[in-house]
Design a protein around this motif. Structure first.
Motif, PDB file in Angstrom:
ATOM      1  N   TYR A   6       0.835  -1.197   0.000  1.00  0.00           N
ATOM      2  CA  TYR A   6       0.000   0.000   0.000  1.00  0.00           C
ATOM      3  C   TYR A   6       0.869   1.246   0.000  1.00  0.00           C
ATOM      4  O   TYR A   6       1.827   1.346   0.758  1.00  0.00           O
ATOM      5  CB  TYR A   6      -0.943   0.005   1.210  1.00  0.00           C
ATOM      6  CG  TYR A   6      -2.050   1.002   1.016  1.00  0.00           C
ATOM      7  CD1 TYR A   6      -3.070   0.732   0.119  1.00  0.00           C
ATOM      8  CD2 TYR A   6      -2.030   2.228   1.659  1.00  0.00           C
ATOM      9  CE1 TYR A   6      -4.073   1.658  -0.108  1.00  0.00           C
ATOM     10  CE2 TYR A   6      -3.021   3.153   1.439  1.00  0.00           C
ATOM     11  CZ  TYR A   6      -4.051   2.864   0.556  1.00  0.00           C
ATOM     12  OH  TYR A   6      -5.033   3.803   0.320  1.00  0.00           O
ATOM     13  N   GLY A  74     -10.124   3.020  -0.607  1.00  0.00           N
ATOM     14  CA  GLY A  74     -10.173   2.255   0.625  1.00  0.00           C
ATOM     15  C   GLY A  74     -10.044   3.145   1.851  1.00  0.00           C
ATOM     16  O   GLY A  74     -10.854   3.083   2.776  1.00  0.00           O
ATOM     17  N   THR A  77     -13.027   5.801   2.015  1.00  0.00           N
ATOM     18  CA  THR A  77     -14.266   5.210   2.523  1.00  0.00           C
ATOM     19  C   THR A  77     -14.158   4.927   4.008  1.00  0.00           C
ATOM     20  O   THR A  77     -15.065   5.249   4.782  1.00  0.00           O
ATOM     21  CB  THR A  77     -14.591   3.918   1.761  1.00  0.00           C
ATOM     22  OG1 THR A  77     -14.732   4.212   0.363  1.00  0.00           O
ATOM     23  CG2 THR A  77     -15.887   3.295   2.266  1.00  0.00           C
ATOM     24  N   THR A  78     -13.038   4.350   4.427  1.00  0.00           N
ATOM     25  CA  THR A  78     -12.859   4.038   5.847  1.00  0.00           C
ATOM     26  C   THR A  78     -12.864   5.304   6.694  1.00  0.00           C
ATOM     27  O   THR A  78     -13.339   5.290   7.841  1.00  0.00           O
ATOM     28  CB  THR A  78     -11.546   3.265   6.051  1.00  0.00           C
ATOM     29  OG1 THR A  78     -11.549   2.112   5.208  1.00  0.00           O
ATOM     30  CG2 THR A  78     -11.386   2.810   7.491  1.00  0.00           C
ATOM     31  N   ALA A  90     -13.461  -3.426   7.015  1.00  0.00           N
ATOM     32  CA  ALA A  90     -12.921  -2.774   5.822  1.00  0.00           C
ATOM     33  C   ALA A  90     -11.448  -3.116   5.642  1.00  0.00           C
ATOM     34  O   ALA A  90     -11.009  -3.448   4.538  1.00  0.00           O
ATOM     35  CB  ALA A  90     -13.111  -1.266   5.928  1.00  0.00           C
ATOM     36  N   TYR A  91     -10.695  -3.039   6.720  1.00  0.00           N
ATOM     37  CA  TYR A  91      -9.260  -3.315   6.653  1.00  0.00           C
ATOM     38  C   TYR A  91      -9.003  -4.765   6.258  1.00  0.00           C
ATOM     39  O   TYR A  91      -8.167  -5.049   5.400  1.00  0.00           O
ATOM     40  CB  TYR A  91      -8.630  -3.003   8.010  1.00  0.00           C
ATOM     41  CG  TYR A  91      -7.127  -3.111   8.045  1.00  0.00           C
ATOM     42  CD1 TYR A  91      -6.325  -2.086   7.560  1.00  0.00           C
ATOM     43  CD2 TYR A  91      -6.500  -4.239   8.579  1.00  0.00           C
ATOM     44  CE1 TYR A  91      -4.940  -2.179   7.604  1.00  0.00           C
ATOM     45  CE2 TYR A  91      -5.122  -4.336   8.625  1.00  0.00           C
ATOM     46  CZ  TYR A  91      -4.346  -3.295   8.133  1.00  0.00           C
ATOM     47  OH  TYR A  91      -2.978  -3.400   8.171  1.00  0.00           O
ATOM     48  N   TYR A  94      -9.912  -5.408   2.583  1.00  0.00           N
ATOM     49  CA  TYR A  94      -8.861  -4.926   1.699  1.00  0.00           C
ATOM     50  C   TYR A  94      -7.715  -5.916   1.630  1.00  0.00           C
ATOM     51  O   TYR A  94      -7.260  -6.312   0.548  1.00  0.00           O
ATOM     52  CB  TYR A  94      -8.346  -3.559   2.169  1.00  0.00           C
ATOM     53  CG  TYR A  94      -6.983  -3.240   1.598  1.00  0.00           C
ATOM     54  CD1 TYR A  94      -6.847  -2.856   0.270  1.00  0.00           C
ATOM     55  CD2 TYR A  94      -5.838  -3.384   2.368  1.00  0.00           C
ATOM     56  CE1 TYR A  94      -5.594  -2.617  -0.268  1.00  0.00           C
ATOM     57  CE2 TYR A  94      -4.582  -3.148   1.841  1.00  0.00           C
ATOM     58  CZ  TYR A  94      -4.463  -2.759   0.525  1.00  0.00           C
ATOM     59  OH  TYR A  94      -3.228  -2.537  -0.012  1.00  0.00           O
ATOM     60  N   ALA A 262      -8.599   0.770  -4.765  1.00  0.00           N
ATOM     61  CA  ALA A 262      -8.793   0.278  -3.401  1.00  0.00           C
ATOM     62  C   ALA A 262      -8.717  -1.226  -3.264  1.00  0.00           C
ATOM     63  O   ALA A 262      -8.838  -1.742  -2.149  1.00  0.00           O
ATOM     64  CB  ALA A 262     -10.158   0.744  -2.881  1.00  0.00           C
ATOM     65  N   MET A 264     -10.932  -3.137  -3.955  1.00  0.00           N
ATOM     66  CA  MET A 264     -12.266  -3.570  -3.552  1.00  0.00           C
ATOM     67  C   MET A 264     -13.290  -3.103  -4.576  1.00  0.00           C
ATOM     68  O   MET A 264     -13.179  -2.009  -5.129  1.00  0.00           O
ATOM     69  CB  MET A 264     -12.618  -3.029  -2.166  1.00  0.00           C
ATOM     70  CG  MET A 264     -11.804  -3.654  -1.046  1.00  0.00           C
ATOM     71  SD  MET A 264     -12.354  -3.156   0.610  1.00  0.00           S
ATOM     72  CE  MET A 264     -11.509  -1.580   0.770  1.00  0.00           C
ATOM     73  N   LEU A 269     -17.546  -1.677  -1.125  1.00  0.00           N
ATOM     74  CA  LEU A 269     -17.450  -0.384  -0.452  1.00  0.00           C
ATOM     75  C   LEU A 269     -18.827   0.121  -0.056  1.00  0.00           C
ATOM     76  O   LEU A 269     -19.012   0.663   1.038  1.00  0.00           O
ATOM     77  CB  LEU A 269     -16.746   0.621  -1.366  1.00  0.00           C
ATOM     78  CG  LEU A 269     -15.263   0.345  -1.626  1.00  0.00           C
ATOM     79  CD1 LEU A 269     -14.731   1.262  -2.722  1.00  0.00           C
ATOM     80  CD2 LEU A 269     -14.446   0.511  -0.357  1.00  0.00           C
TER      81      LEU A 269
END
Length: 299
Positions: A6, A74, A77-78, A90-91, A94, A262, A264, A269
């Motif tokens: 990342y 990512g 959104t988080t 979410a984490y 991902y 992201a 995702m 999301l």
């Protein structure tokens, strides 16, 4: 498998050298489009920091700084979430879906936020060591994401995160890149010629100015299109409608763009946002009683 990492952690580990406010803004644009960098850079930066004896606090501070200007979907959104449990989801989502070389999964203590250490497990998927600074940077990123819950509680909701707010934070609002991105964010896609007309200059002049700042109009248009679509995930509009109205050729095109940003899909999301809305409704909205608190991390 293409080994990735990342970008926030990579940049934080590489340090401050060479960064300027406009290069930070251009990086934010680039990472809306693609949220990853090669794992080799991540690993090399981690080994270099270990050799230098950098402290955990220095790495954590750098990660928090880069998170402030990160607009990849990512993180963006988080950053809007109010539930620590949904942040964890979410984490982990991902990490499960991204083609990253070191997969990290986290879980809250059984008593909930504030009752103990967050447990993190890392699985190295490539034949390489896992330098200490890499672990610290990755876990600091999760801690920073969890910290958005606290901030949202204090503010009564998430602040707007856009190319415009990042440009303002970095002090480059008057740059050609920031002015062009503001138009794309407000009005949607248009030709470079029309963009130049809206800015009161010739197309070639605009292209030269953007080039001198390290970005293209096409990159700004792509980033703004992705962000505009992401802003509508909380609406009742179908994903297909959002894709077409925001200038993607179809839903598959938007899905590929979201996954590049992201790792995702837009449906995932959207699901996270809806799960968070339900969690928020069940506890009466944003308030200080729902703050996540800071957590020690252990592996």
């Amino acid at each position: 498998m293409n080994s990735l990492a990342y970008h926030v952690v990579v940049h934080a580990l590489e340090g401050r050298a060479g960064w300027t406010p406009i290069s930070r803004f251009v990086a934010a644009v680039a990472h809306v489009i693609d949220g990853h960098l090669p794992y080799a850079r991540y690993n090399a930066a981690g080994r270099a920091r270990a050799a230098e004896g950098v402290t955990e606090g220095q790495i954590e501070s750098a990660v928090r700084e880069f998170l402030l200007t990160d607009l990849s979907l990512g993180v963006r959104t988080t950053s809007m979430l109010s539930s620590p449990e949904v942040v964890v989801a979410a984490y982990n989502s991902y990490n499960a879906s991204a083609k990253i070389a070191v997969r990290t999964s986290v879980s809250l203590p059984s008593g909930g936020p504030g009752s103990g250490a967050v447990v993190a497990q890392r699985r190295v998927l490539v034949g390489a060591p896992d330098p200490g600074p890499c672990r610290v940077g990755t876990l600091a990123m999760f801690d920073g994401l969890l910290g958005f819950v606290e901030r949202n509680a204090r503010l009564g909701g998430p602040p707007r995160r856009s190319l415009g707010t990042v440009a303002e934070l970095l002090g480059v609002s008057n740059s050609a890149a920031a002015e062009a991105s503001a138009i794309f964010e407000a009005e949607g896609s248009m030709s470079v010629g029309e963009l130049a007309h809206r800015l009161g200059c010739h197309q070639r002049s605009l292209e030269r100015k953007l080039k001198s700042e390290g970005v293209t109009a096409e990159a700004l248009r792509q980033a703004a299109r992705i962000l505009r679509a992401a802003d509508r995930l909380g609406s009742d509009a179908s994903l297909t409608t959002i894709a077409v109205e925001e200038g993607f050729s179809d839903l598959s095109h938007m899905t590929r763009s979201f996954k590049s940003s992201a790792a995702m899909q837009p449906s995932l999301l959207r699901g996270l946002l809806r799960a968070d809305a339900l969690a928020r409704a069940s506890c009466g909205g944003y308030d200080g009683e729902g703050e996540a608190g800071r957590h020690a991390l252990r592996t």
